[in-house]
Design an enzyme around this catalytic site. Structure first.
Site, PDB file in Angstrom:
ATOM      1  CG  HIS A 178      -1.959  -1.071   1.292  1.00 50.44           C
ATOM      2  ND1 HIS A 178      -2.796  -1.549   0.209  1.00 50.44           N
ATOM      3  CD2 HIS A 178      -2.332  -2.301   2.145  1.00 50.44           C
ATOM      4  CE1 HIS A 178      -3.528  -2.479   0.472  1.00 50.44           C
ATOM      5  NE2 HIS A 178      -3.041  -2.980   1.449  1.00 50.44           N
TER       6      HIS A 178
ATOM      7  CG  ASP B 245      -5.425  -5.846   0.026  1.00 48.89           C
ATOM      8  OD1 ASP B 245      -5.364  -6.838   0.665  1.00 48.89           O
ATOM      9  OD2 ASP B 245      -5.474  -4.673   0.456  1.00 48.89           O
TER      10      ASP B 245
END
Length: 455
Positions: A277, A328
């Site tokens: 991220h 994810d």
């Protein structure tokens, strides 16, 4: 749970690629020879298929690498899109699914999820695995039963896996785990390392790596233990980093520095490390990550689904951080969409176009993703590389029209996972003409395994 270890083919095979992306350009008529799971030759100028060759019509790329996955999050698709909220309200729904999983039900769910990935052209997954124990934190008879379920699931879905066994010890900067998180925690990093030591690479398609869930979930004094475990094994190390501004604020309150600075001080950053991220960074954070050549895995479809924000991917890469891509939370499983979203999100943020070429985005989805997972010998179409291939149709309603030489641009900016026609892992065809060869009905397997954990 069954485990069908897929033996690497020993019979030499030739694939004829109607069009092939060779890293810099699209080449028509390419013959790829394969033996013992690796590419032995790449022959251009093959206008017609050689005798006995398997024909792959469309554009063939190296297999795609999904560098960040939480397989059980696939059960949240649709459910968490109802109403409003934040990452933190989403997390409560995620806990409700995690509470119900057993080794057997996790195997069934993960096998279906990994089969969905194969259908999307993904040949390798990085599974960021923190759901270790039974509810309440009791260890299974085999302390790695959940991790072994994931290894078996990937094998039976026909794809490679790097199991990133994750240290998750705290509810936040020293707070004890809450009742949901007891399933995740080994108590200390030393206990985590002892359990992780028992994990073995199960076959030629599985590798073991490590992960620090986040700076809020591993106390600062124990970060180095996890980093040293990975370093001693030359294994990849991943970490969620600055996904939320609340994490940054809490870290500054607890330690007087950013999460990136904390990781740097405890020896976590470096070329074998991937920050996932990396959304909310300071200029100094970007310098620390780039100068240490720490990789960064962007997960744009999840970051936008959770309203996390747009990370400084272009600045990170410009400073020296290799970029990879992950799905994810599996709001969608589509590495082409992840590649497209990274560029398009940056366009929205900057109001300028062309931050990455299509070739650069494909490298993030293939070679650089594999490298982040410890498979440096995958992600290219060249002799010696693992024979992992993905073929995308150039005649669907999304891809028809552009010249074949623009296949890379067509793949990134027009195609989707629905356009994947063939997926080959280690020289063996796992998806043929859009159909999974090992799991005949993937939608039913998904529906049944998700229903089982919804209760």
């Amino acid at each position: 749970m069954p485990l069908t270890t897929q033996a690497t083919p020993t019979t030499p095979t030739t694939y004829w690629l109607e069009h092939a992306w060779l890293g810099t350009h699209v080449e028509p008529g390419v013959a790829v020879d394969v033996a013992d799971g690796r590419i032995t030759a790449v022959r251009t100028g093959a206008d017609t298929p050689p005798p006995g060759a398997t024909t792959l019509r469309g554009l063939t790329l190296p297999g795609l690498a999904n560098a960040h996955s939480h397989a059980f999050h696939r059960a949240l698709r649709g459910t968490v899109q109802v109403g409003t909220g934040t990452f933190w309200t989403w997390r409560e729904v995620m806990y409700s699914v995690a509470d119900k999983l057993t080794p057997d039900s996790y195997y069934a769910l993960a096998r279906a999820v990994y089969a969905e990935m194969a259908l999307a052209g993904i040949t390798c997954v990085g599974e960021f695995h923190y759901l270790h124990h039974a509810p309440g934190g009791t260890r299974y008879r085999d302390p790695n039963a959940m991790g072994e379920a994931l290894l078996a699931a990937a094998a039976d879905a026909g794809i490679r896996i790097t199991l990133l066994d994750t240290a998750y010890l705290s509810a936040g900067f020293g707070a004890p785990p809450n009742h949901h998180q007891l399933r995740f925690s080994d108590g200390t990093a030393e206990s985590w390392a002892q359990r992780a030591d028992a994990l073995k690479d199960g076959h030629d398609r599985a590798r073991i790596g490590a992960a620090i869930h986040s700076v809020r979930a591993v106390p600062a004094a124990q970060l180095a233990t996890v980093a040293e475990w990975a370093r001693g094994r030359q294994a990849p190390l991943h970490v969620h980093l600055s996904e939320q501004t609340a994490e940054n604020d809490a870290c500054r309150d607890a330690h007087g520095r950013t999460p990136t600075q904390l990781l740097s001080e405890h020896g976590v950053l470096g070329p074998r490390t991937t920050a996932v991220h990396a959304t909310h960074l300071t200029g100094e954070d970007i310098e620390l990550l780039g100068d240490s050549h720490t990789g960064v895995c962007m997960c744009p479809t999840t970051e936008r689904d959770l309203a996390d924000g747009i990370g400084p991917a272009a600045r990170l890469q410009g400073r020296g951080s290799p970029l990879s891509l992950g799905s994810d939370s599996h709001a969608v499983i589509d590495l082409l969409e992840e590649a497209r979203a990274m560029e398009l999100d940056e366009r929205l943020r900057t109001r300028t176009r062309g931050h990455w070429t299509a070739a650069a985005l494909l490298r993030a989805a293939s070679a650089d993703g594999h490298a982040a997972l410890g498979w440096e010998d995958a992600g290219t179409l060249e002799p010696g590389a693992l024979a992992d291939l993905t073929t995308i149709a150039l005649d669907s309603v999304r891809t028809a029209g552009p010249l074949p030489r623009l296949g890379a641009e067509t793949a990134v900016f027009a195609a989707s996972a629905a356009d994947v026609r063939h997926t080959i892992v280690g020289g063996r065809q796992i998806v043929r003409d859009g159909v999974h060869t090992l799991l005949a009905d993937v939608p039913t397997a998904l529906a049944e395994s998700i229903a089982a954990v919804r209760g």
